[in-house]
Scaffold this active site. Structure first.
Site, mmCIF file in Angstrom:
data_model
loop_
_atom_site.group_PDB
_atom_site.id
_atom_site.type_symbol
_atom_site.label_atom_id
_atom_site.label_comp_id
_atom_site.label_asym_id
_atom_site.label_seq_id
_atom_site.Cartn_x
_atom_site.Cartn_y
_atom_site.Cartn_z
ATOM 1 N N LEU A 125 0.836 -1.200 0.000
ATOM 2 C CA LEU A 125 0.000 0.000 0.000
ATOM 3 C C LEU A 125 0.874 1.254 0.000
ATOM 4 O O LEU A 125 1.676 1.458 0.910
ATOM 5 C CB LEU A 125 -0.912 0.004 1.223
ATOM 6 C CG LEU A 125 -1.792 1.244 1.392
ATOM 7 C CD1 LEU A 125 -2.874 1.292 0.317
ATOM 8 C CD2 LEU A 125 -2.418 1.274 2.782
ATOM 9 N N HIS A 229 5.851 2.397 11.641
ATOM 10 C CA HIS A 229 6.475 3.593 11.080
ATOM 11 C C HIS A 229 5.484 4.749 11.198
ATOM 12 O O HIS A 229 4.273 4.544 11.081
ATOM 13 C CB HIS A 229 6.811 3.314 9.606
ATOM 14 C CG HIS A 229 7.712 4.316 8.975
ATOM 15 N ND1 HIS A 229 7.270 5.562 8.572
ATOM 16 C CD2 HIS A 229 9.026 4.263 8.632
ATOM 17 C CE1 HIS A 229 8.268 6.224 8.012
ATOM 18 N NE2 HIS A 229 9.347 5.463 8.046
#
Length: 346
Positions: A125, A229
């Site tokens: 993605l 992240h």
């Protein structure tokens, strides 16, 4: 005007350009022409249904049809770990006790695992920074659930998504520096590149098979176990809204969480509905609830966001929406509210 659609062979160059924007930590989307060329070839064969379901890799692109520009990409792998090893750490617990000393302790451990082998995986993605506005990120991520809802028989019951793990501002991975570097003797990005190219035998050759005590790791490494992240946090929230959750599996390099779900329990399986297209003027108010609407064709799968709403088994779509979906009056489409409806009685 944007549409999410099945990838084609003609998208390879744009995909390579997109992958060059991603940065480190996403092993399934590296700017390598050979690797991405092979993926696109498999994806095209997947939509054409000329290879077995477990070998398929369905890739989707978000296209800005006004200029033919690729705005984003995402994918679904039919099954992982069948052709090459698929490793994770499973977080476990060991109990140590001594009645004589009146000492009882619980310690977290990491077990090298192949438990998730054979699962369907959501991956790759990425939305181009120029298009990170409005509902585009939601739409791109959730389009995969619409595809699964339309073709559930092609996927395994367990669905997983490996999330990109936490990285420091300089791009380093505290978890890798605290653990992996001791065994691999190479930089994080080098290991990441090798994994992306399918060279994974070194993992089994170099990683210890016995449980690792989390308390033995540096504090910086312990703190990021199961964390994503910073740029991945919104993607994690979207997946959790659709029914995915963390069950104690993490990536062996950066300790990013692996989210899991049962396909049968996904929101798209529960709440999406079929409707017949009625051509007409787009009369819905822009303030109306945005809807994901997809066609039902495998080889030319397309999905849009519109403010049209299905009523009585029918949905009125304007000419622009019908053109984006490449559908005609009377054809079936699948619809799902873009946003999760809140429980008013909670």
């Amino acid at each position: 005007m944007l549409v999410v659609r099945a990838i084609t062979a003609a998208d390879l160059d744009a995909l390579i350009g997109m992958a060059s924007q991603v940065g480190s930590g996403m092993t399934t989307l590296k700017p390598d022409r050979k690797m991405l060329g092979d993926r696109v070839e498999i994806a095209v064969a997947s939509f054409a249904q000329t290879i077995a379901p477990e070998q398929r890799d369905y890739m989707f692109v978000m296209e800005d049809v006004a200029n033919g520009r690729m705005a984003g990409v995402c994918a679904i792998k039919g099954a992982v770990g069948l052709d090459e090893p698929f490793y994770n750490y499973r977080i476990g617990t060991l109990v140590h006790s001594s009645r004589e000393l009146n000492v009882f302790s619980r310690m977290e451990t990491l077990y090298l695992s192949n438990d998730l082998t054979g699962s369907t995986e959501l991956c790759s993605l990425f939305l181009h920074p120029d298009y990170r506005a409005g509902n585009n990120g939601k739409w791109l991520s959730k389009s995969r659930f619409m595809f699964i809802a339309q073709f559930p028989h092609l996927f395994t019951e367990k669905l997983i998504a490996e999330m990109r793990g936490f990285q420091a501002e300089d791009g380093s991975s505290p978890f890798y520096e605290g653990l992996g570097r001791h065994f691999f003797k190479m930089d994080f990005n080098h290991v990441d590149d090798l994994t992306a190219l399918g060279k994974k035998s070194f993992i089994a050759e170099l990683m210890p098979r016995q449980p690792l005590y989390v308390d033995y790791l540096p504090e910086a490494a312990q703190e990021v176990i199961g964390k994503v992240h910073l740029s991945t946090a919104p993607a994690r929230r979207l997946l959790e809204q659709e029914g995915m959750h963390f069950e104690g599996y993490i990536d062996i390099f950066d300790a990013g969480p692996v989210l899991q779900a049962r396909v049968s329990e996904l929101r798209a399986m529960r709440d999406s509905c079929m409707a017949s297209v009625e051509p007409g003027a787009a009369t819905a108010s822009p303030a109306a609830e945005p809807m994901l609407v997809s066609n039902t064709r495998m080889q030319d799968f397309r999905i849009i966001v519109t403010h049209a709403c299905p009523v009585g088994g029918k949905i009125t779509l304007g000419p622009a929406d019908m053109e984006l979906l490449r559908c005609h009056g009377g054809e079936p489409v699948r619809a799902l509210p873009l946003n999760v409806r809140k429980n008013l009685y909670a």
